[in-house]
Enzyme design. Structure first.
Site, PDB file in Angstrom:
ATOM      1  N   GLN A 163      -6.455   5.000  -5.821  1.00 21.61           N
ATOM      2  CA  GLN A 163      -5.905   3.557  -6.647  1.00 21.61           C
ATOM      3  C   GLN A 163      -6.141   2.663  -5.636  1.00 21.61           C
ATOM      4  O   GLN A 163      -6.377   1.553  -6.059  1.00 21.61           O
ATOM      5  CB  GLN A 163      -4.527   3.804  -7.068  1.00 21.61           C
ATOM      6  N   GLU A 205      -4.793  -5.838  -9.008  1.00 19.01           N
ATOM      7  CA  GLU A 205      -3.979  -6.452  -7.666  1.00 19.01           C
ATOM      8  C   GLU A 205      -4.919  -7.353  -6.880  1.00 19.01           C
ATOM      9  O   GLU A 205      -4.544  -7.596  -5.701  1.00 19.01           O
ATOM     10  CB  GLU A 205      -3.475  -5.294  -7.279  1.00 19.01           C
ATOM     11  N   ASP A 242      -3.254   4.327  -1.143  1.00 19.84           N
ATOM     12  CA  ASP A 242      -2.305   4.898  -2.358  1.00 19.84           C
ATOM     13  C   ASP A 242      -3.141   5.605  -3.185  1.00 19.84           C
ATOM     14  O   ASP A 242      -4.023   5.257  -3.698  1.00 19.84           O
ATOM     15  CB  ASP A 242      -2.001   3.769  -3.087  1.00 19.84           C
ATOM     16  N   GLU A 285       0.253   6.795   0.507  1.00 21.47           N
ATOM     17  CA  GLU A 285       1.233   6.746  -0.332  1.00 21.47           C
ATOM     18  C   GLU A 285       0.872   7.807  -1.518  1.00 21.47           C
ATOM     19  O   GLU A 285      -0.472   7.791  -1.867  1.00 21.47           O
ATOM     20  CB  GLU A 285       1.227   5.303  -0.997  1.00 21.47           C
ATOM     21  N   ASP A 312       6.414   6.938  -3.562  1.00 22.51           N
ATOM     22  CA  ASP A 312       6.442   6.074  -4.583  1.00 22.51           C
ATOM     23  C   ASP A 312       6.815   6.832  -5.823  1.00 22.51           C
ATOM     24  O   ASP A 312       8.032   6.824  -6.106  1.00 22.51           O
ATOM     25  CB  ASP A 312       5.042   5.596  -4.985  1.00 22.51           C
ATOM     26  N   LYS A 337      10.478  -0.343  -5.028  1.00 25.75           N
ATOM     27  CA  LYS A 337      10.206  -1.303  -6.247  1.00 25.75           C
ATOM     28  C   LYS A 337      11.518  -1.523  -7.004  1.00 25.75           C
ATOM     29  O   LYS A 337      11.953  -0.680  -7.733  1.00 25.75           O
ATOM     30  CB  LYS A 337       9.022  -0.337  -6.957  1.00 25.75           C
ATOM     31  N   ARG A 366       4.546  -4.817  -8.330  1.00 22.46           N
ATOM     32  CA  ARG A 366       4.021  -3.778  -9.366  1.00 22.46           C
ATOM     33  C   ARG A 366       2.496  -4.399  -9.748  1.00 22.46           C
ATOM     34  O   ARG A 366       2.196  -5.433  -9.311  1.00 22.46           O
ATOM     35  CB  ARG A 366       4.585  -3.567 -10.562  1.00 22.46           C
ATOM     36  N   SER A 367       1.586  -3.472 -10.300  1.00 22.75           N
ATOM     37  CA  SER A 367       0.274  -4.042 -10.625  1.00 22.75           C
ATOM     38  C   SER A 367       0.484  -5.193 -11.790  1.00 22.75           C
ATOM     39  O   SER A 367      -0.375  -6.142 -11.860  1.00 22.75           O
ATOM     40  CB  SER A 367      -0.534  -2.894 -11.254  1.00 22.75           C
ATOM     41  N   LYS A 388       3.962  -4.522   0.470  1.00 24.18           N
ATOM     42  CA  LYS A 388       2.776  -4.107  -0.310  1.00 24.18           C
ATOM     43  C   LYS A 388       2.740  -5.123  -1.459  1.00 24.18           C
ATOM     44  O   LYS A 388       3.549  -5.038  -2.422  1.00 24.18           O
ATOM     45  CB  LYS A 388       2.864  -2.831  -0.856  1.00 24.18           C
TER      46      LYS A 388
END
Length: 429
Positions: A163, A205, A242, A285, A312, A337, A366-367, A388
């Site tokens: 990702q 992102e 990630d 991640e 995560d 998060k 978050r995205s 991040k």
């Protein structure tokens, strides 16, 4: 004087054009706090629940009017008159009011929006910036950014299964310099991708989403861009991944559809170990799936002494899952998060548990984001040393970097950039 007198909430849009919740809290003395709630694309099965309306005639079912209503009525009735300075009591009252283990009744989006807005209002009432109000005088460490410059997986429409491919400016002397270094690599990478005939559209992102055949191809482009920008890979700029492996874990194996390969659990561990041996990767991640505890343990035993292994989907900012990981020696870091757990109090508890156990903590976006920059303040408040928050493009990502620059300026000579000390594994190399 910090009694909560009013809560107003509304449906706004996030960076993907989907609705999310924004909350305003007003205190007795007129102090004001506003917070907007983010949303993820690849979400862990064990996360707190966003309350969505499900009305297909509005926003394709993704509306959040129920959460907005909950914040303005039921939650206000429960916490109205409470002191905003007593964050723990406010959050506990909302959690008790919800009455479910995952905040499914009122919605984590409603509860979190109120929780963060209450903290911001209390900070304003105290005359302090949010990072100082939450973290006290000890909050002064500026985090090393994990900058997501190539996107794949659920964040992009390309064949790359992982990702995120990130750079970490560990060799910078300050946060502002780290942002400059990241920006220079980002723009250098854009030029190299374009020259090679790849598209330079960006993903959710802000990272590029080229049609590359494999993780190695993406890593090679990033390494080339770091060098071409005048930096030394592994010294000035480290790499982080990630994998979001939960997204491609099927029938007990890891299905790399982009590559046309399937890897067993053992082969997945060996593959990640090979990547760490080949490239200056200091953090991975979600290298294994969220419920593949055996695979996580194998990975930790194999490379946990030389690579940060961030949970995560594995931990979902939840102290119960984190405590299991600590007890079993699984992973060595947690991604934080705020919307995975749904309140500021629980978020801070997860960071505290991780740090006490010798795990690192990475504050994360978050995205689906907004212009809200709360996580920048929380990263400094907790001294977690890593953040991040996406690429060096899209204002929803840059809002956090810009806030960190302001915080660093405000701290003056007290500011301390985490640098290599943020990663225990990097210090051993």
């Amino acid at each position: 004087m910090t009694a909560i007198t009013n809560i107003s909430a509304r449906e706004i849009l996030d960076s993907r054009g989907n609705p999310t919740v924004e909350v305003d809290v007003i205190l007795e003395d007129g102090s004001f706090g506003r917070a907007a709630v983010p949303s993820g694309a690849s979400t862990g099965a064990h996360e707190a629940v966003e309350l969505r309306d499900g009305d297909k005639n509005r926003f394709l079912g993704k509306g959040v009017l129920k959460a907005v209503e909950a914040a303005q009525t039921e939650i206000l009735d429960a916490i109205g008159g409470m002191e905003a300075e007593d964050q723990v009591a406010v959050d506990e009252a909302m959690i008790e009011l919800d009455g479910t283990p995952n905040k499914a009744r009122l919605g984590a989006n409603a509860i979190l929006g109120v929780s963060l807005a209450v903290a911001k209002a209390a900070a304003e009432a105290s005359g302090l910036p949010l990072y100082r109000y939450v973290g006290g005088v000890q909050g002064r460490v500026l985090p090393v950014p994990m900058m997501n410059i190539i996107n794949g997986g659920a964040h992009a429409d390309n064949p790359i299964d992982f990702q995120e491919f990130m750079i970490m400016p560990v060799g910078a002397d300050s946060l502002a310099e780290a942002v400059r270094m990241g920006s220079e690599v980002f723009h250098t990478l854009k030029g190299k991708l374009k020259k090679a005939g790849h598209n330079t559209n960006v993903g959710d992102e802000g990272g590029f989403a080229p049609n590359l055949p494999s993780a190695e191809a993406a890593l090679d482009f990033v390494m080339d861009a770091i060098s071409a920008a005048g930096f030394k890979p592994g010294q000035d700029m480290a790499l982080a991944l990630d994998c979001a492996a939960t997204e491609f874990f099927k029938d007990g194996a890891y299905a790399y559809e982009g590559e046309g390969k399937t890897r067993t659990i053992e082969a997945q561990v060996d593959y990640l170990a090979q990547l760490v041996a080949t490239y200056p990767i200091v953090s991975i991640e979600d290298g294994m799936s969220e419920d593949d505890w055996a695979g996580w343990k194998l990975l930790t035993d194999k490379i946990g002494d030389r690579c940060q292994l961030v949970g995560d989907d594995l931990f979902v900012t939840n102290v119960e899952r984190l405590s299991r990981g600590i007890a079993e020696g699984t992973a060595n870091s947690i991604l934080i998060k705020v919307n995975q757990i749904g309140s500021l109090t629980e978020t801070l508890a997860a960071v505290d548990m991780a740090q006490r156990a010798g795990y690192t903590a990475v504050m994360s976006h978050r995205s689906g984001e907004t212009e809200d920059s709360t996580i920048a303040d929380l990263a400094v408040a907790t001294n977690c040393g890593q953040i991040k928050t996406g690429s060096l493009a899209r204002s929803d990502r840059l809002a956090k970097y810009n806030q960190l620059i302001r915080i660093e300026e405000g701290l003056g000579p007290q500011a301390l950039y985490a640098g290599p000390s943020a990663l225990k594994q990097l210090a051993r190399r």
